[in-house]
Design a protein around this motif. Structure first.
Motif, PDB file in Angstrom:
ATOM      1  N   ILE A 189      74.766 -47.685  30.949  1.00  0.00           N
ATOM      2  CA  ILE A 189      76.073 -46.989  30.837  1.00  0.00           C
ATOM      3  C   ILE A 189      77.266 -48.032  30.987  1.00  0.00           C
ATOM      4  O   ILE A 189      77.966 -47.803  30.050  1.00  0.00           O
ATOM      5  CB  ILE A 189      76.311 -46.000  31.978  1.00  0.00           C
ATOM      6  N   ARG A 190      77.039 -49.036  31.794  1.00  0.00           N
ATOM      7  CA  ARG A 190      78.300 -49.984  31.820  1.00  0.00           C
ATOM      8  C   ARG A 190      78.118 -50.810  30.593  1.00  0.00           C
ATOM      9  O   ARG A 190      79.371 -51.167  30.183  1.00  0.00           O
ATOM     10  CB  ARG A 190      78.120 -50.684  33.087  1.00  0.00           C
ATOM     11  N   VAL A 191      77.077 -51.429  30.369  1.00  0.00           N
ATOM     12  CA  VAL A 191      76.876 -52.368  29.135  1.00  0.00           C
ATOM     13  C   VAL A 191      77.409 -51.569  27.745  1.00  0.00           C
ATOM     14  O   VAL A 191      78.205 -51.825  26.997  1.00  0.00           O
ATOM     15  CB  VAL A 191      75.533 -52.682  28.932  1.00  0.00           C
ATOM     16  N   HIS A 192      76.847 -50.126  27.558  1.00  0.00           N
ATOM     17  CA  HIS A 192      77.372 -49.527  26.409  1.00  0.00           C
ATOM     18  C   HIS A 192      78.677 -49.097  26.303  1.00  0.00           C
ATOM     19  O   HIS A 192      79.313 -49.193  25.235  1.00  0.00           O
ATOM     20  CB  HIS A 192      76.425 -48.128  26.313  1.00  0.00           C
ATOM     21  N   LEU A 193      79.508 -48.715  27.482  1.00  0.00           N
ATOM     22  CA  LEU A 193      81.023 -48.556  27.186  1.00  0.00           C
ATOM     23  C   LEU A 193      81.517 -49.508  27.022  1.00  0.00           C
ATOM     24  O   LEU A 193      82.810 -49.629  26.541  1.00  0.00           O
ATOM     25  CB  LEU A 193      81.129 -47.637  28.568  1.00  0.00           C
ATOM     26  N   SER A 194      81.242 -50.636  27.773  1.00  0.00           N
ATOM     27  CA  SER A 194      81.819 -52.160  27.421  1.00  0.00           C
ATOM     28  C   SER A 194      81.732 -52.488  26.019  1.00  0.00           C
ATOM     29  O   SER A 194      82.755 -52.906  25.350  1.00  0.00           O
ATOM     30  CB  SER A 194      81.280 -53.073  28.387  1.00  0.00           C
ATOM     31  N   TYR A 195      80.657 -52.166  25.495  1.00  0.00           N
ATOM     32  CA  TYR A 195      80.279 -52.445  23.957  1.00  0.00           C
ATOM     33  C   TYR A 195      81.393 -51.788  23.083  1.00  0.00           C
ATOM     34  O   TYR A 195      81.717 -52.514  22.134  1.00  0.00           O
ATOM     35  CB  TYR A 195      78.798 -52.033  23.852  1.00  0.00           C
ATOM     36  N   ASN A 233      86.394 -38.715  20.116  1.00  0.00           N
ATOM     37  CA  ASN A 233      85.408 -37.748  19.477  1.00  0.00           C
ATOM     38  C   ASN A 233      85.084 -36.788  20.800  1.00  0.00           C
ATOM     39  O   ASN A 233      84.808 -37.429  21.891  1.00  0.00           O
ATOM     40  CB  ASN A 233      84.057 -38.291  18.889  1.00  0.00           C
ATOM     41  N   ASP A 234      84.731 -35.731  20.812  1.00  0.00           N
ATOM     42  CA  ASP A 234      84.360 -34.835  21.911  1.00  0.00           C
ATOM     43  C   ASP A 234      82.883 -35.000  22.299  1.00  0.00           C
ATOM     44  O   ASP A 234      82.541 -34.971  23.478  1.00  0.00           O
ATOM     45  CB  ASP A 234      84.452 -33.248  21.386  1.00  0.00           C
ATOM     46  N   PHE A 235      82.199 -35.449  21.284  1.00  0.00           N
ATOM     47  CA  PHE A 235      80.623 -35.796  21.524  1.00  0.00           C
ATOM     48  C   PHE A 235      80.210 -36.744  20.537  1.00  0.00           C
ATOM     49  O   PHE A 235      80.380 -36.924  19.425  1.00  0.00           O
ATOM     50  CB  PHE A 235      79.666 -34.678  21.363  1.00  0.00           C
ATOM     51  N   PHE A 236      79.332 -37.914  21.273  1.00  0.00           N
ATOM     52  CA  PHE A 236      79.008 -39.184  20.194  1.00  0.00           C
ATOM     53  C   PHE A 236      77.809 -39.617  21.076  1.00  0.00           C
ATOM     54  O   PHE A 236      77.730 -39.438  22.283  1.00  0.00           O
ATOM     55  CB  PHE A 236      80.113 -39.663  19.804  1.00  0.00           C
ATOM     56  N   THR A 237      77.133 -40.507  20.390  1.00  0.00           N
ATOM     57  CA  THR A 237      75.984 -41.281  20.882  1.00  0.00           C
ATOM     58  C   THR A 237      76.143 -42.769  20.517  1.00  0.00           C
ATOM     59  O   THR A 237      76.828 -43.013  19.576  1.00  0.00           O
ATOM     60  CB  THR A 237      74.486 -41.011  20.484  1.00  0.00           C
ATOM     61  N   ILE A 238      75.685 -43.517  21.592  1.00  0.00           N
ATOM     62  CA  ILE A 238      75.680 -44.790  21.264  1.00  0.00           C
ATOM     63  C   ILE A 238      74.287 -45.202  21.142  1.00  0.00           C
ATOM     64  O   ILE A 238      73.487 -45.338  22.292  1.00  0.00           O
ATOM     65  CB  ILE A 238      75.963 -45.669  22.511  1.00  0.00           C
ATOM     66  N   SER A 246      67.894 -48.452  23.512  1.00  0.00           N
ATOM     67  CA  SER A 246      68.870 -48.022  24.432  1.00  0.00           C
ATOM     68  C   SER A 246      69.935 -46.910  23.710  1.00  0.00           C
ATOM     69  O   SER A 246      70.451 -47.090  22.883  1.00  0.00           O
ATOM     70  CB  SER A 246      69.653 -49.044  24.987  1.00  0.00           C
ATOM     71  N   LEU A 247      69.662 -45.635  24.307  1.00  0.00           N
ATOM     72  CA  LEU A 247      70.564 -44.636  23.741  1.00  0.00           C
ATOM     73  C   LEU A 247      71.247 -43.730  24.849  1.00  0.00           C
ATOM     74  O   LEU A 247      70.800 -43.504  25.962  1.00  0.00           O
ATOM     75  CB  LEU A 247      69.573 -43.495  23.259  1.00  0.00           C
ATOM     76  N   THR A 248      72.629 -43.753  24.723  1.00  0.00           N
ATOM     77  CA  THR A 248      73.417 -43.145  25.745  1.00  0.00           C
ATOM     78  C   THR A 248      74.312 -41.967  25.051  1.00  0.00           C
ATOM     79  O   THR A 248      74.761 -42.159  23.866  1.00  0.00           O
ATOM     80  CB  THR A 248      74.352 -43.935  26.199  1.00  0.00           C
ATOM     81  N   GLU A 249      74.239 -40.867  25.424  1.00  0.00           N
ATOM     82  CA  GLU A 249      75.175 -39.858  24.734  1.00  0.00           C
ATOM     83  C   GLU A 249      76.443 -39.387  25.731  1.00  0.00           C
ATOM     84  O   GLU A 249      76.259 -39.508  27.084  1.00  0.00           O
ATOM     85  CB  GLU A 249      74.345 -38.226  25.172  1.00  0.00           C
ATOM     86  N   ILE A 250      77.516 -39.378  25.022  1.00  0.00           N
ATOM     87  CA  ILE A 250      78.753 -39.384  25.616  1.00  0.00           C
ATOM     88  C   ILE A 250      79.661 -37.965  25.394  1.00  0.00           C
ATOM     89  O   ILE A 250      79.402 -37.440  24.120  1.00  0.00           O
ATOM     90  CB  ILE A 250      79.834 -40.744  25.186  1.00  0.00           C
ATOM     91  N   ARG A 251      79.915 -37.128  26.269  1.00  0.00           N
ATOM     92  CA  ARG A 251      80.757 -36.076  26.011  1.00  0.00           C
ATOM     93  C   ARG A 251      82.211 -36.097  26.848  1.00  0.00           C
ATOM     94  O   ARG A 251      82.201 -36.515  27.948  1.00  0.00           O
ATOM     95  CB  ARG A 251      80.180 -34.970  26.812  1.00  0.00           C
ATOM     96  N   LEU A 252      83.283 -35.996  26.041  1.00  0.00           N
ATOM     97  CA  LEU A 252      84.703 -36.322  26.453  1.00  0.00           C
ATOM     98  C   LEU A 252      85.022 -34.828  27.272  1.00  0.00           C
ATOM     99  O   LEU A 252      85.206 -33.748  26.817  1.00  0.00           O
ATOM    100  CB  LEU A 252      85.506 -36.372  25.323  1.00  0.00           C
ATOM    101  N   LEU A 253      85.488 -35.207  28.632  1.00  0.00           N
ATOM    102  CA  LEU A 253      86.089 -34.078  29.421  1.00  0.00           C
ATOM    103  C   LEU A 253      87.523 -34.034  29.275  1.00  0.00           C
ATOM    104  O   LEU A 253      88.260 -32.959  29.262  1.00  0.00           O
ATOM    105  CB  LEU A 253      85.513 -34.305  30.951  1.00  0.00           C
ATOM    106  N   PRO A 301      72.442 -40.997  29.730  1.00  0.00           N
ATOM    107  CA  PRO A 301      71.500 -41.986  29.349  1.00  0.00           C
ATOM    108  C   PRO A 301      70.255 -41.543  29.022  1.00  0.00           C
ATOM    109  O   PRO A 301      69.427 -40.896  29.950  1.00  0.00           O
ATOM    110  CB  PRO A 301      71.535 -42.959  30.682  1.00  0.00           C
ATOM    111  N   LYS A 302      69.796 -41.583  27.765  1.00  0.00           N
ATOM    112  CA  LYS A 302      68.511 -41.019  27.324  1.00  0.00           C
ATOM    113  C   LYS A 302      67.327 -42.093  27.507  1.00  0.00           C
ATOM    114  O   LYS A 302      66.083 -41.883  27.439  1.00  0.00           O
ATOM    115  CB  LYS A 302      68.397 -40.746  25.837  1.00  0.00           C
ATOM    116  N   THR A 303      67.615 -43.514  27.904  1.00  0.00           N
ATOM    117  CA  THR A 303      66.678 -44.552  27.973  1.00  0.00           C
ATOM    118  C   THR A 303      67.244 -45.099  29.414  1.00  0.00           C
ATOM    119  O   THR A 303      68.537 -44.684  29.731  1.00  0.00           O
ATOM    120  CB  THR A 303      66.633 -45.678  26.991  1.00  0.00           C
ATOM    121  N   GLY A 304      66.544 -45.794  30.192  1.00  0.00           N
ATOM    122  CA  GLY A 304      66.868 -46.249  31.318  1.00  0.00           C
ATOM    123  C   GLY A 304      66.932 -47.658  31.563  1.00  0.00           C
ATOM    124  O   GLY A 304      66.383 -48.256  32.664  1.00  0.00           O
TER     125      GLY A 304
END
Length: 301
Positions: free
Chosen positions: A239-245, A184-189, A211-218, A231-234
Protein backbone atom coordinates in the motif's frame (compact mmCIF):
# COMPACT_ATOMS: atom_id res chain seq x y z
CA UNK A 1 18.20 -17.69 26.10
CA UNK A 2 19.10 -18.39 29.73
CA UNK A 3 20.86 -16.02 32.13
CA UNK A 4 24.56 -16.80 32.11
CA UNK A 5 27.81 -15.62 33.67
CA UNK A 6 30.81 -16.61 31.57
CA UNK A 7 34.40 -15.90 32.61
CA UNK A 8 36.41 -15.04 29.50
CA UNK A 9 39.69 -16.85 28.94
CA UNK A 10 42.19 -16.93 26.11
CA UNK A 11 43.45 -14.34 23.68
CA UNK A 12 41.71 -10.98 23.39
CA UNK A 13 38.51 -11.09 21.33
CA UNK A 14 35.71 -8.67 20.45
CA UNK A 15 32.57 -9.08 22.55
CA UNK A 16 30.31 -9.71 19.55
CA UNK A 17 32.69 -12.36 18.18
CA UNK A 18 32.77 -14.07 21.55
CA UNK A 19 28.98 -14.14 21.82
CA UNK A 20 28.74 -15.48 18.28
CA UNK A 21 30.83 -18.43 19.46
CA UNK A 22 28.50 -18.89 22.44
CA UNK A 23 25.41 -18.75 20.19
CA UNK A 24 26.61 -20.18 16.85
CA UNK A 25 23.07 -20.32 15.42
CA UNK A 26 22.64 -16.55 15.79
CA UNK A 27 23.72 -14.13 13.08
CA UNK A 28 26.33 -11.48 13.89
CA UNK A 29 23.69 -8.75 13.49
CA UNK A 30 21.37 -10.49 15.93
CA UNK A 31 24.19 -10.77 18.47
CA UNK A 32 24.81 -7.03 18.12
CA UNK A 33 21.13 -6.33 18.77
CA UNK A 34 21.29 -8.40 21.94
CA UNK A 35 24.27 -6.36 23.12
CA UNK A 36 22.64 -3.03 22.21
CA UNK A 37 19.46 -4.07 24.04
CA UNK A 38 21.37 -3.90 27.34
CA UNK A 39 21.14 -7.63 27.98
CA UNK A 40 24.92 -8.07 28.04
CA UNK A 41 27.33 -6.63 30.58
CA UNK A 42 31.05 -7.03 31.03
CA UNK A 43 32.35 -6.79 34.59
CA UNK A 44 28.98 -5.39 35.64
CA UNK A 45 28.94 -2.58 33.07
CA UNK A 46 27.10 -2.06 29.79
CA UNK A 47 29.31 -2.80 26.80
CA UNK A 48 29.52 -2.23 23.05
CA UNK A 49 29.93 -4.97 20.42
CA UNK A 50 33.49 -3.87 19.61
CA UNK A 51 34.72 -4.11 23.22
CA UNK A 52 37.89 -6.19 23.41
CA UNK A 53 37.55 -8.90 26.04
CA UNK A 54 40.59 -9.80 28.10
CA UNK A 55 41.55 -12.66 30.39
CA UNK A 56 39.25 -12.94 33.45
CA UNK A 57 36.61 -10.50 32.16
CA UNK A 58 33.16 -11.63 33.30
CA UNK A 59 30.47 -11.61 30.60
CA UNK A 60 26.94 -11.54 31.99
CA UNK A 61 24.00 -12.36 29.71
CA UNK A 62 20.53 -11.57 30.96
CA UNK A 63 17.10 -12.22 29.56
CA UNK A 64 15.94 -8.83 30.78
CA UNK A 65 16.59 -6.95 27.56
CA UNK A 66 14.15 -4.27 26.51
CA UNK A 67 11.44 -2.94 28.76
CA UNK A 68 8.05 -4.59 28.73
CA UNK A 69 5.51 -2.76 26.55
CA UNK A 70 2.84 -2.89 29.24
CA UNK A 71 0.49 -4.36 26.62
CA UNK A 72 -1.52 -7.52 27.24
CA UNK A 73 -2.96 -9.86 24.64
CA UNK A 74 -6.33 -9.87 26.36
CA UNK A 75 -6.61 -6.14 25.69
CA UNK A 76 -6.05 -6.71 21.97
CA UNK A 77 -8.14 -9.87 21.56
CA UNK A 78 -11.16 -9.56 19.28
CA UNK A 79 -11.98 -13.26 18.93
CA UNK A 80 -10.52 -16.58 20.05
CA UNK A 81 -11.38 -20.24 19.70
CA UNK A 82 -9.34 -23.45 19.77
CA UNK A 83 -7.92 -22.83 16.29
CA UNK A 84 -7.38 -19.09 15.83
CA UNK A 85 -6.83 -15.83 17.63
CA UNK A 86 -7.88 -12.51 16.09
CA UNK A 87 -6.36 -9.33 17.53
CA UNK A 88 -6.47 -5.59 17.00
CA UNK A 89 -2.78 -4.67 16.89
CA UNK A 90 -2.01 -1.18 18.18
CA UNK A 91 0.18 1.21 16.21
CA UNK A 92 3.80 1.12 17.39
CA UNK A 93 3.94 -2.59 18.19
CA UNK A 94 6.47 -4.54 16.10
CA UNK A 95 5.10 -7.95 15.07
CA UNK A 96 8.41 -9.78 15.46
CA UNK A 97 12.16 -9.05 15.54
CA UNK A 98 13.57 -8.22 12.12
CA UNK A 99 16.22 -10.94 12.48
CA UNK A 100 14.92 -14.47 11.84
CA UNK A 101 16.96 -16.01 14.66
CA UNK A 102 13.99 -15.68 17.01
CA UNK A 103 12.28 -18.52 15.12
CA UNK A 104 15.11 -20.88 16.10
CA UNK A 105 15.27 -19.90 19.77
CA UNK A 106 12.04 -18.49 21.20
CA UNK A 107 13.81 -17.69 24.46
CA UNK A 108 15.63 -14.95 22.58
CA UNK A 109 12.30 -13.07 22.59
CA UNK A 110 13.05 -12.26 26.22
CA UNK A 111 15.50 -9.77 24.75
CA UNK A 112 12.88 -8.23 22.45
CA UNK A 113 9.90 -7.75 24.70
CA UNK A 114 8.48 -4.89 22.65
CA UNK A 115 7.09 -7.26 20.00
CA UNK A 116 3.85 -9.13 19.43
CA UNK A 117 5.90 -12.33 19.15
CA UNK A 118 7.18 -11.84 22.71
CA UNK A 119 3.61 -11.36 23.97
CA UNK A 120 2.47 -14.50 22.19
CA UNK A 121 5.40 -16.46 23.60
CA UNK A 122 4.80 -15.30 27.17
CA UNK A 123 1.00 -15.49 27.23
CA UNK A 124 0.09 -18.19 24.69
CA UNK A 125 2.78 -20.86 25.01
CA UNK A 126 0.40 -23.42 26.50
CA UNK A 127 -2.38 -22.79 23.95
CA UNK A 128 -0.56 -23.85 20.78
CA UNK A 129 -1.02 -27.25 19.21
CA UNK A 130 1.91 -29.42 18.20
CA UNK A 131 3.80 -28.34 15.09
CA UNK A 132 2.79 -24.67 15.02
CA UNK A 133 5.65 -22.58 13.65
CA UNK A 134 6.56 -18.91 14.20
CA UNK A 135 4.09 -18.71 17.11
CA UNK A 136 1.25 -18.97 14.62
CA UNK A 137 2.12 -15.67 12.92
CA UNK A 138 0.98 -16.09 9.32
CA UNK A 139 1.01 -12.47 8.16
CA UNK A 140 2.20 -9.16 9.52
CA UNK A 141 1.46 -5.47 9.76
CA UNK A 142 4.12 -2.78 9.78
CA UNK A 143 5.09 -1.54 13.23
CA UNK A 144 3.18 1.76 12.81
CA UNK A 145 0.12 0.17 11.16
CA UNK A 146 -2.75 -0.75 13.47
CA UNK A 147 -5.61 -3.16 12.97
CA UNK A 148 -6.81 -6.72 12.47
CA UNK A 149 -4.39 -9.66 12.54
CA UNK A 150 -5.02 -13.42 12.53
CA UNK A 151 -2.90 -15.83 14.61
CA UNK A 152 -3.08 -19.62 14.13
CA UNK A 153 -3.15 -21.84 17.21
CA UNK A 154 -3.01 -25.26 15.51
CA UNK A 155 -0.90 -26.70 12.70
CA UNK A 156 -4.02 -27.36 10.62
CA UNK A 157 -5.21 -23.77 11.04
CA UNK A 158 -1.76 -22.43 10.18
CA UNK A 159 -1.42 -24.53 7.03
CA UNK A 160 -4.95 -23.72 5.86
CA UNK A 161 -4.64 -19.98 6.45
CA UNK A 162 -1.26 -19.83 4.72
CA UNK A 163 -2.90 -21.39 1.66
CA UNK A 164 -5.71 -18.81 1.82
CA UNK A 165 -3.21 -15.96 1.93
CA UNK A 166 -1.13 -17.49 -0.85
CA UNK A 167 -4.19 -18.04 -3.07
CA UNK A 168 -5.45 -14.51 -2.28
CA UNK A 169 -8.80 -15.59 -0.86
CA UNK A 170 -8.29 -13.52 2.30
CA UNK A 171 -9.91 -10.12 1.74
CA UNK A 172 -8.28 -7.19 3.54
CA UNK A 173 -9.45 -3.60 3.69
CA UNK A 174 -7.46 -0.70 5.12
CA UNK A 175 -8.30 2.89 5.96
CA UNK A 176 -5.69 5.49 5.21
CA UNK A 177 -5.04 9.21 4.89
CA UNK A 178 -2.79 10.38 2.07
CA UNK A 179 -1.26 13.59 0.80
CA UNK A 180 -2.94 15.33 -2.10
CA UNK A 181 -6.25 15.21 -3.92
CA UNK A 182 -7.70 11.97 -5.25
CA UNK A 183 -9.91 12.70 -8.24
CA UNK A 184 -11.52 9.32 -8.99
CA UNK A 185 -14.05 7.70 -6.68
CA UNK A 186 -12.61 4.27 -7.45
CA UNK A 187 -9.51 3.06 -9.29
CA UNK A 188 -6.83 0.37 -9.24
CA UNK A 189 -3.04 0.52 -9.13
CA UNK A 190 -1.52 -2.35 -11.09
CA UNK A 191 2.25 -1.96 -10.85
CA UNK A 192 4.94 -4.55 -10.01
CA UNK A 193 6.88 -4.12 -6.79
CA UNK A 194 10.46 -5.19 -6.21
CA UNK A 195 13.85 -4.23 -4.86
CA UNK A 196 16.99 -3.68 -6.93
CA UNK A 197 20.18 -5.32 -5.71
CA UNK A 198 21.76 -3.19 -3.01
CA UNK A 199 18.62 -1.10 -2.46
CA UNK A 200 16.94 -1.44 0.93
CA UNK A 201 13.69 0.17 -0.16
CA UNK A 202 11.01 -1.48 -2.26
CA UNK A 203 9.63 0.38 -5.26
CA UNK A 204 7.50 0.02 -8.35
CA UNK A 205 9.92 -1.72 -10.68
CA UNK A 206 9.43 -3.41 -14.04
CA UNK A 207 11.22 -6.53 -12.82
CA UNK A 208 9.21 -6.73 -9.58
CA UNK A 209 6.35 -9.04 -8.65
CA UNK A 210 2.78 -8.49 -9.75
CA UNK A 211 1.04 -6.12 -7.33
CA UNK A 212 -2.57 -4.92 -7.45
CA UNK A 213 -4.30 -2.45 -5.11
CA UNK A 214 -7.88 -1.14 -5.25
CA UNK A 215 -8.57 2.39 -4.00
CA UNK A 216 -11.92 3.91 -3.02
CA UNK A 217 -12.18 7.60 -2.15
CA UNK A 218 -14.05 8.41 1.06
CA UNK A 219 -13.33 12.15 1.30
CA UNK A 220 -10.87 14.78 0.10
CA UNK A 221 -10.27 18.47 0.72
CA UNK A 222 -7.72 18.87 -2.06
CA UNK A 223 -4.74 18.79 0.31
CA UNK A 224 -5.41 15.41 1.94
CA UNK A 225 -7.61 12.44 1.09
CA UNK A 226 -9.24 9.70 3.19
CA UNK A 227 -9.24 6.33 1.46
CA UNK A 228 -10.47 2.77 1.69
CA UNK A 229 -7.68 0.55 0.35
CA UNK A 230 -7.85 -3.14 -0.65
CA UNK A 231 -4.57 -4.86 -1.55
CA UNK A 232 -5.32 -7.79 -3.85
CA UNK A 233 -1.79 -9.12 -3.63
CA UNK A 234 0.27 -9.32 -0.45
CA UNK A 235 3.59 -7.66 -1.19
CA UNK A 236 5.63 -6.14 1.62
CA UNK A 237 4.76 -2.44 2.07
CA UNK A 238 2.46 -2.74 -0.97
CA UNK A 239 0.00 0.00 0.00
CA UNK A 240 2.73 2.45 0.96
CA UNK A 241 4.77 1.78 -2.19
CA UNK A 242 1.79 2.06 -4.52
CA UNK A 243 0.45 5.27 -2.99
CA UNK A 244 3.90 6.83 -3.04
CA UNK A 245 4.21 5.80 -6.69
CA UNK A 246 1.08 7.78 -7.69
CA UNK A 247 2.35 10.79 -5.71
CA UNK A 248 -0.22 10.40 -2.91
CA UNK A 249 1.94 8.95 -0.10
CA UNK A 250 0.45 7.86 3.20
CA UNK A 251 0.60 10.64 5.77
CA UNK A 252 3.33 9.91 8.30
CA UNK A 253 5.26 7.53 6.04
CA UNK A 254 8.91 8.23 6.83
CA UNK A 255 10.23 5.55 4.48
CA UNK A 256 8.51 6.24 1.19
CA UNK A 257 7.73 9.94 1.48
CA UNK A 258 9.60 11.44 4.46
CA UNK A 259 6.41 13.09 5.73
CA UNK A 260 6.72 13.67 9.50
CA UNK A 261 3.45 13.28 11.41
CA UNK A 262 2.17 11.99 14.74
CA UNK A 263 1.77 8.48 13.34
CA UNK A 264 1.48 6.48 10.13
CA UNK A 265 -2.08 6.99 8.93
CA UNK A 266 -2.83 3.40 7.95
CA UNK A 267 -5.22 1.00 9.71
CA UNK A 268 -6.18 -2.60 8.83
CA UNK A 269 -9.92 -2.08 9.13
CA UNK A 270 -11.51 -5.32 7.91
CA UNK A 271 -10.45 -8.91 7.21
CA UNK A 272 -12.59 -11.70 5.73
CA UNK A 273 -11.45 -15.33 5.47
CA UNK A 274 -12.68 -18.91 5.76
CA UNK A 275 -12.42 -20.50 9.18
CA UNK A 276 -9.84 -23.32 8.88
CA UNK A 277 -11.90 -25.76 10.96
CA UNK A 278 -15.58 -24.95 10.36
CA UNK A 279 -15.39 -23.67 6.79
CA UNK A 280 -17.55 -20.69 7.72
CA UNK A 281 -16.85 -17.21 6.40
CA UNK A 282 -15.42 -15.05 9.16
CA UNK A 283 -15.31 -11.25 8.96
CA UNK A 284 -13.85 -8.90 11.53
CA UNK A 285 -14.05 -5.12 11.48
CA UNK A 286 -12.12 -2.93 13.88
CA UNK A 287 -12.65 0.81 13.88
CA UNK A 288 -9.47 2.91 14.13
CA UNK A 289 -8.58 4.23 17.57
CA UNK A 290 -9.59 7.69 18.76
CA UNK A 291 -6.26 9.25 17.79
CA UNK A 292 -6.53 8.00 14.21
CA UNK A 293 -10.07 9.37 13.88
CA UNK A 294 -9.04 12.67 15.43
CA UNK A 295 -6.11 13.06 13.06
CA UNK A 296 -8.23 12.24 10.00
CA UNK A 297 -10.74 14.87 11.09
CA UNK A 298 -7.98 17.45 11.55
CA UNK A 299 -6.41 16.70 8.17
CA UNK A 300 -9.71 16.98 6.30
CA UNK A 301 -11.22 19.96 8.09
Amino acid sequence: MNDQKIPFTGESKRLDSFLKSVYPDYSREFVKKIIHSGAVKVNGKAAKPALELREKDLVEISGAGQDDTGLKLKDMTVYEDKSILVINKPAGLLVHPTDSNWTRDLKSLEIFKDTLAALLHSEMADKYGEGVERLGIIHRLDRETSGVMIIAKTKKAQDDLLVQFRERTVNKTYLGAVHGAIKNDFFTINAPIGRESGDKRLKVWEYGRESLTEIRLLKTNGKYSHLEISPKTGRTNQIRVHLSYIKNPVVGDMIYSKSPFERLMLHAFKTRFTHPETGKTMEFKMEPDKDFKRLVKELLK
